[in-house]
Write a protein that holds these residues in place. Structure first.
Motif, mmCIF file in Angstrom:
data_model
loop_
_atom_site.group_PDB
_atom_site.id
_atom_site.type_symbol
_atom_site.label_atom_id
_atom_site.label_comp_id
_atom_site.label_asym_id
_atom_site.label_seq_id
_atom_site.Cartn_x
_atom_site.Cartn_y
_atom_site.Cartn_z
ATOM 1 N N ALA A 78 0.906 -1.176 0.354
ATOM 2 C CA ALA A 78 -0.138 0.137 0.216
ATOM 3 C C ALA A 78 0.861 1.519 0.083
ATOM 4 N N GLU A 79 1.824 1.074 0.882
ATOM 5 C CA GLU A 79 2.555 2.635 0.697
ATOM 6 C C GLU A 79 3.255 2.838 -0.773
ATOM 7 N N ALA A 80 4.077 1.175 -1.098
ATOM 8 C CA ALA A 80 4.319 2.117 -2.403
ATOM 9 C C ALA A 80 3.339 2.582 -3.966
ATOM 10 N N TYR A 81 2.686 1.230 -3.438
ATOM 11 C CA TYR A 81 1.372 1.572 -4.672
ATOM 12 C C TYR A 81 1.073 3.446 -4.740
ATOM 13 N N PRO A 82 1.393 5.303 -4.179
ATOM 14 C CA PRO A 82 0.689 5.726 -4.863
ATOM 15 C C PRO A 82 2.171 6.035 -6.364
ATOM 16 N N THR A 84 3.634 3.632 -8.144
ATOM 17 C CA THR A 84 3.120 2.520 -9.141
ATOM 18 C C THR A 84 1.526 3.033 -9.679
ATOM 19 N N GLU A 85 1.189 3.856 -9.104
ATOM 20 C CA GLU A 85 -0.373 4.150 -10.081
ATOM 21 C C GLU A 85 -0.135 5.518 -10.963
ATOM 22 N N GLU A 86 1.117 6.617 -10.272
ATOM 23 C CA GLU A 86 2.065 7.643 -11.243
ATOM 24 C C GLU A 86 2.715 7.324 -12.192
ATOM 25 N N ARG A 87 3.106 6.173 -12.168
ATOM 26 C CA ARG A 87 3.431 4.846 -13.269
ATOM 27 C C ARG A 87 2.434 4.899 -14.530
ATOM 28 N N LEU A 88 1.537 4.036 -13.979
ATOM 29 C CA LEU A 88 0.177 4.010 -14.554
ATOM 30 C C LEU A 88 -0.075 4.745 -15.150
ATOM 31 N N ASN A 89 -0.878 5.581 -14.530
ATOM 32 C CA ASN A 89 -1.578 6.845 -15.257
ATOM 33 C C ASN A 89 -0.362 7.500 -16.354
ATOM 34 N N MET A 90 0.805 7.556 -16.059
ATOM 35 C CA MET A 90 1.851 7.780 -17.359
ATOM 36 C C MET A 90 1.026 7.617 -18.512
ATOM 37 N N PHE A 91 1.265 5.758 -18.418
ATOM 38 C CA PHE A 91 1.162 5.113 -19.725
ATOM 39 C C PHE A 91 -0.414 5.308 -19.997
ATOM 40 N N GLN A 92 -1.394 5.423 -19.282
ATOM 41 C CA GLN A 92 -2.672 6.051 -19.527
ATOM 42 C C GLN A 92 -2.371 7.092 -19.955
#
Length: 202
Positions: A78-82, A84-92
């Motif tokens: 959970a503490e690392a997910y933000p 990860t989500e930032e990176r995935l948002n970049m791809f999206q």
């Protein structure tokens, strides 16, 4: 026929571009044409034609990265997910994704026909798959797009298969994200050529 300089120039221009806009400088039809021509012309061992490709653009592209977020949220602490989500948002935030697959049955068929090389066909299928990735990546960049290659398989395989009714024979290998560049690629470094290339008899 053009000489090698034009090809080498295109290869040299291919880079990992991460800052991408949700737009394309070429039509979807042109992207499809590029993929079709690569599938028709890139080699495979024993002409096994083991590569399979799926193109996702616009809303379908967004669905892929929503799926990836959902899957990774369940496995990343959970503490690392933000981050990860930032990176995935970049791809999206890009325009589309090309999904690469290898046909299990095409590989198995070659293994059965040429048993002496059975253990090599999965490796050779990987070689052909990589050539397809590189060819499409280079061609898209030659048209003015930017792209980067990702590997969220096998984590996302099951949900991707369910969303797009992917043939169970198709094994996901990579995801090429593309769109109009919003910023140039970072600086590229390379090992000295003398450490990587040997010549004898010339």
């Amino acid at each position: 026929m053009a000489g090698s300089a034009e090809l080498i120039s295109a290869i040299a221009a291919r880079r990992s571009v991460y800052a991408l806009k949700k737009e394309s400088v070429i039509s979807d039809a042109k992207v499809q044409e590029i993929i079709e021509q690569v599938l028709l012309n890139v080699p495979s061992s024993f002409n096994s034609q083991s590569s399979r490709i799926m193109l996702l653009v616009k809303g379908e592209h967004d669905k892929l990265w929503d799926i990836t977020k959902e899957v990774l949220k369940g496995v990343v602490p959970a503490e690392a997910y933000p981050k990860t989500e930032e990176r995935l948002n970049m791809f999206q935030g890009a325009y589309g994704t090309v999904l690469f697959f290898v046909s299990r049955s095409a590989v198995q068929s070659m293994q059965e026909k040429f048993a002496i090389y059975a253990d090599r066909f999965p490796v050779w299928a990987g070689h052909s798959d990589g050539m397809h990735q590189f060819a499409i990546w280079t061609a898209l960049e030659a048209e003015g797009l930017g792209a980067n290659l990702q590997h969220y398989n096998p984590l996302i395989d099951a949900k991707v298969a369910a969303q797009w009714n992917v043939d169970p024979d198709w094994e996901l290998t990579a995801e090429l994200v593309f769109g109009t560049p919003a910023a140039p690629a970072g600086e590229k470094t390379a090992e000295p050529i003398e450490k990587r290339f040997k010549v004898y008899g010339a």
